[in-house]
Design a protein around this motif. Structure first.
Motif, PDB file in Angstrom:
ATOM      1  N   ILE A  62       0.811  -0.929   0.061  1.00 56.79           N
ATOM      2  CA  ILE A  62       0.003  -0.184   0.137  1.00 56.79           C
ATOM      3  C   ILE A  62       0.841   1.078   0.253  1.00 56.79           C
ATOM      4  O   ILE A  62       0.593   2.316  -0.970  1.00 56.79           O
ATOM      5  N   LEU A  63       1.947   1.109   0.933  1.00 54.32           N
ATOM      6  CA  LEU A  63       2.759   2.499   1.078  1.00 54.32           C
ATOM      7  C   LEU A  63       3.695   2.703  -0.108  1.00 54.32           C
ATOM      8  O   LEU A  63       3.904   3.692  -0.438  1.00 54.32           O
ATOM      9  N   LEU A  64       3.923   1.462  -0.757  1.00 60.96           N
ATOM     10  CA  LEU A  64       4.879   1.528  -2.047  1.00 60.96           C
ATOM     11  C   LEU A  64       4.257   2.364  -3.247  1.00 60.96           C
ATOM     12  O   LEU A  64       4.639   3.089  -3.888  1.00 60.96           O
ATOM     13  N   VAL A  65       2.792   2.075  -3.393  1.00 66.75           N
ATOM     14  CA  VAL A  65       2.153   2.433  -4.492  1.00 66.75           C
ATOM     15  C   VAL A  65       1.944   4.075  -3.944  1.00 66.75           C
ATOM     16  O   VAL A  65       2.130   4.844  -4.790  1.00 66.75           O
ATOM     17  N   ILE A  66       1.646   4.283  -2.748  1.00 64.03           N
ATOM     18  CA  ILE A  66       1.503   5.620  -2.446  1.00 64.03           C
ATOM     19  C   ILE A  66       2.704   6.664  -2.756  1.00 64.03           C
ATOM     20  O   ILE A  66       2.780   7.687  -3.415  1.00 64.03           O
ATOM     21  N   VAL A  67       3.850   6.155  -2.099  1.00 59.01           N
ATOM     22  CA  VAL A  67       5.242   6.825  -2.347  1.00 59.01           C
ATOM     23  C   VAL A  67       5.400   6.845  -3.950  1.00 59.01           C
ATOM     24  O   VAL A  67       6.262   7.873  -4.238  1.00 59.01           O
ATOM     25  N   TYR A  68       5.387   5.612  -4.538  1.00 63.46           N
ATOM     26  CA  TYR A  68       5.765   5.678  -6.050  1.00 63.46           C
ATOM     27  C   TYR A  68       5.034   6.721  -7.061  1.00 63.46           C
ATOM     28  O   TYR A  68       5.645   7.473  -7.691  1.00 63.46           O
ATOM     29  N   VAL A  69       3.402   6.878  -6.553  1.00 62.68           N
ATOM     30  CA  VAL A  69       2.667   7.765  -7.190  1.00 62.68           C
ATOM     31  C   VAL A  69       3.053   9.193  -6.831  1.00 62.68           C
ATOM     32  O   VAL A  69       3.068  10.192  -8.001  1.00 62.68           O
ATOM     33  N   ARG A  70       3.850   9.431  -5.847  1.00 57.24           N
ATOM     34  CA  ARG A  70       4.164  10.735  -5.325  1.00 57.24           C
ATOM     35  C   ARG A  70       5.480  11.129  -5.842  1.00 57.24           C
ATOM     36  O   ARG A  70       5.928  11.984  -5.793  1.00 57.24           O
ATOM     37  N   GLY A  71       6.176  10.117  -6.538  1.00 56.93           N
ATOM     38  CA  GLY A  71       7.434  10.187  -7.383  1.00 56.93           C
ATOM     39  C   GLY A  71       8.571  10.384  -6.091  1.00 56.93           C
ATOM     40  O   GLY A  71       9.640  11.018  -6.362  1.00 56.93           O
ATOM     41  N   LEU A 127      13.993   8.214  -1.060  1.00 52.47           N
ATOM     42  CA  LEU A 127      13.947   7.198   0.237  1.00 52.47           C
ATOM     43  C   LEU A 127      14.936   6.189   0.114  1.00 52.47           C
ATOM     44  O   LEU A 127      15.752   5.669   1.197  1.00 52.47           O
ATOM     45  N   PHE A 128      15.105   5.401  -0.891  1.00 48.77           N
ATOM     46  CA  PHE A 128      16.320   4.297  -1.038  1.00 48.77           C
ATOM     47  C   PHE A 128      17.656   4.820  -1.003  1.00 48.77           C
ATOM     48  O   PHE A 128      18.451   4.183  -0.225  1.00 48.77           O
ATOM     49  N   HIS A 129      17.922   6.141  -1.494  1.00 49.82           N
ATOM     50  CA  HIS A 129      19.126   6.560  -1.280  1.00 49.82           C
ATOM     51  C   HIS A 129      19.356   6.725   0.192  1.00 49.82           C
ATOM     52  O   HIS A 129      20.429   6.588   0.755  1.00 49.82           O
ATOM     53  N   ALA A 130      18.381   7.181   1.014  1.00 51.19           N
ATOM     54  CA  ALA A 130      18.380   7.618   2.381  1.00 51.19           C
ATOM     55  C   ALA A 130      18.975   6.242   3.259  1.00 51.19           C
ATOM     56  O   ALA A 130      19.649   6.304   4.138  1.00 51.19           O
ATOM     57  N   ILE A 131      18.263   5.418   2.633  1.00 54.79           N
ATOM     58  CA  ILE A 131      18.277   4.010   3.592  1.00 54.79           C
ATOM     59  C   ILE A 131      19.722   3.609   3.202  1.00 54.79           C
ATOM     60  O   ILE A 131      20.145   2.932   4.121  1.00 54.79           O
ATOM     61  N   ALA A 173       6.483  12.271   5.579  1.00 54.72           N
ATOM     62  CA  ALA A 173       5.882  11.228   6.583  1.00 54.72           C
ATOM     63  C   ALA A 173       5.327   9.930   6.021  1.00 54.72           C
ATOM     64  O   ALA A 173       5.671   8.759   6.319  1.00 54.72           O
ATOM     65  N   PHE A 174       5.282   9.980   4.423  1.00 56.74           N
ATOM     66  CA  PHE A 174       4.818   9.019   3.740  1.00 56.74           C
ATOM     67  C   PHE A 174       6.014   8.063   3.553  1.00 56.74           C
ATOM     68  O   PHE A 174       6.114   6.859   3.603  1.00 56.74           O
ATOM     69  N   GLN A 175       7.372   8.766   3.368  1.00 52.78           N
ATOM     70  CA  GLN A 175       8.573   7.892   2.899  1.00 52.78           C
ATOM     71  C   GLN A 175       9.128   7.483   4.207  1.00 52.78           C
ATOM     72  O   GLN A 175       9.407   6.363   4.064  1.00 52.78           O
ATOM     73  N   ARG A 176       8.778   8.179   5.241  1.00 48.75           N
ATOM     74  CA  ARG A 176       9.658   7.835   6.670  1.00 48.75           C
ATOM     75  C   ARG A 176       8.590   6.419   7.229  1.00 48.75           C
ATOM     76  O   ARG A 176       9.250   5.488   7.380  1.00 48.75           O
ATOM     77  N   THR A 177       7.340   6.341   6.758  1.00 48.48           N
ATOM     78  CA  THR A 177       6.785   5.227   7.258  1.00 48.48           C
ATOM     79  C   THR A 177       7.068   4.048   6.160  1.00 48.48           C
ATOM     80  O   THR A 177       7.092   3.059   6.814  1.00 48.48           O
ATOM     81  N   LEU A 178       7.032   4.312   5.029  1.00 44.43           N
ATOM     82  CA  LEU A 178       7.466   3.331   4.083  1.00 44.43           C
ATOM     83  C   LEU A 178       8.773   2.726   4.495  1.00 44.43           C
ATOM     84  O   LEU A 178       8.923   1.505   4.404  1.00 44.43           O
ATOM     85  N   GLY A 179       9.732   3.616   4.674  1.00 45.39           N
ATOM     86  CA  GLY A 179      11.037   3.109   5.090  1.00 45.39           C
ATOM     87  C   GLY A 179      11.162   2.273   6.371  1.00 45.39           C
ATOM     88  O   GLY A 179      11.883   1.275   6.257  1.00 45.39           O
TER      89      GLY A 179
END
Length: 312
Positions: free
Chosen positions: A56-65, A70-74, A197-203
């Protein structure tokens, strides 16, 4: 004057988001109790929520571009992400679902309000020496009121259950109450202003996956595959609590991230979970009304939360 109004308005917005998050978080306690009463495995109850949340979160963050940042930060700080995501999401929720097997949902919710006190002490400890701000005496007093309310409710429950059940239903939840603000605040420090918040929750969901996969294996060994009702109920928990409530709460804490007193007030709004959970258990599980001690305890928890909010 305009600047002061903006600050006050931001705090009020954060408080509103915190209370709204508490409403959706309450669904966790009620649904977890329903699954526990029906014999659902606590391991699957915990793991499935985050397994549902991930796509669910992957889709949300992907749609937001916003996936690439996020992957770089992780990648740049992988071990810290793994450690504090497992603490803030893994340890927190596993202990919460385990505790739900031994007590009513409103009691688990009220015990979890210890997170308000834990967050107040954890904040200064995470600051660098020389930058640490003292704990507000008013905030400490209001948190003690909340804690006394929790104690009153525990005394009430102790009259109707065994000492072993009390320990199993309380100690794990207290551990979760410490793990949640610890993991959340550490991740706020690590992520800084680079992630929303979306990125941090997904991360945090993604980096806690090793923990959930391991817990799922234990759940399968002990109880086999989850039931259809458990799959549906954990999906609802994932949407209401894991996605909606977590995003609301993270958004609220992000707004006041530089103000320790306001941050404590936002965490204190989660005391409203007790009221929302109690109402949910009465409506959905036809639970009996709490006795006078429990009502006094709930009252103290809510009063402490209100005082926290008004002081900020």
């Amino acid at each position: 004057m305009s600047f002061q109004f903006t600050i006050k308005n931001n705090k009020n917005t954060a408080l509103f988001l915190g209370i709204l998050a508490a409403l959706f978080f309450a669904s966790t306690f009620v649904l977890n109790r329903i699954m526990a009463v029906s014999g659902g495995s606590w391991q699957w109850t915990a793991a499935l929520r985050f397994l549902w949340m991930l796509p669910i979160l992957l889709v949300i963050v992907y749609v937001r571009g916003n996936l690439a940042p996020l992957f770089h930060a992780i990648k740049s700080n992988l071990l810290q992400w793994l450690l504090w995501s497992t603490t803030g999401f893994g340890v927190f929720y596993a202990t919460l679902t385990f505790g739900a097997s031994f007590g009513p949902s409103w009691l688990v919710a009220s015990t979890f309000e210890f997170t308000i006190i834990a967050g107040m002490f954890i904040g200064p400890l995470l600051e660098k020496k020389g930058h640490r701000k003292g704990i507000s005496k008013a905030s400490l007093l209001f948190s003690i009121i909340i804690f006394l309310g929790i104690v009153l409710m525990q005394i009430s429950e102790a009259q109707a259950t065994s000492f072993k059940s009390m320990l199993l239903g309380t100690i794990p939840v207290l551990i979760g109450a410490i793990a949640y603000p610890l993991g959340n605040r550490k991740m706020m420090q690590i992520a800084g202003n680079k992630l929303d918040a979306f990125q941090r929750t997904l991360g945090m969901t993604l980096c806690s996956m090793p923990f959930w996969i391991l817990l799922s294996i234990f759940g399968y060994i002990d109880n086999g595959l989850p039931t259809e009702s458990q799959l549906l109920q954990t999906l609802l928990v994932a949407i209401f609590s894991g996605v909606i409530a977590t995003l609301l709460f993270f958004s609220a804490t992000d707004i006041v991230r530089t103000d320790p007193k306001a941050l404590a007030a936002i965490e204190a709004t989660q005391a409203m979970e007790v009221i929302f959970t109690l109402l949910g258990e009465i409506i959905l599980l036809h639970a009996a009304l709490p006795n006078s001690y429990s009502c006094m305890g709930i009252g103290l928890v809510v009063i402490g939360m209100i005082l926290h909010s008004r002081s900020n």
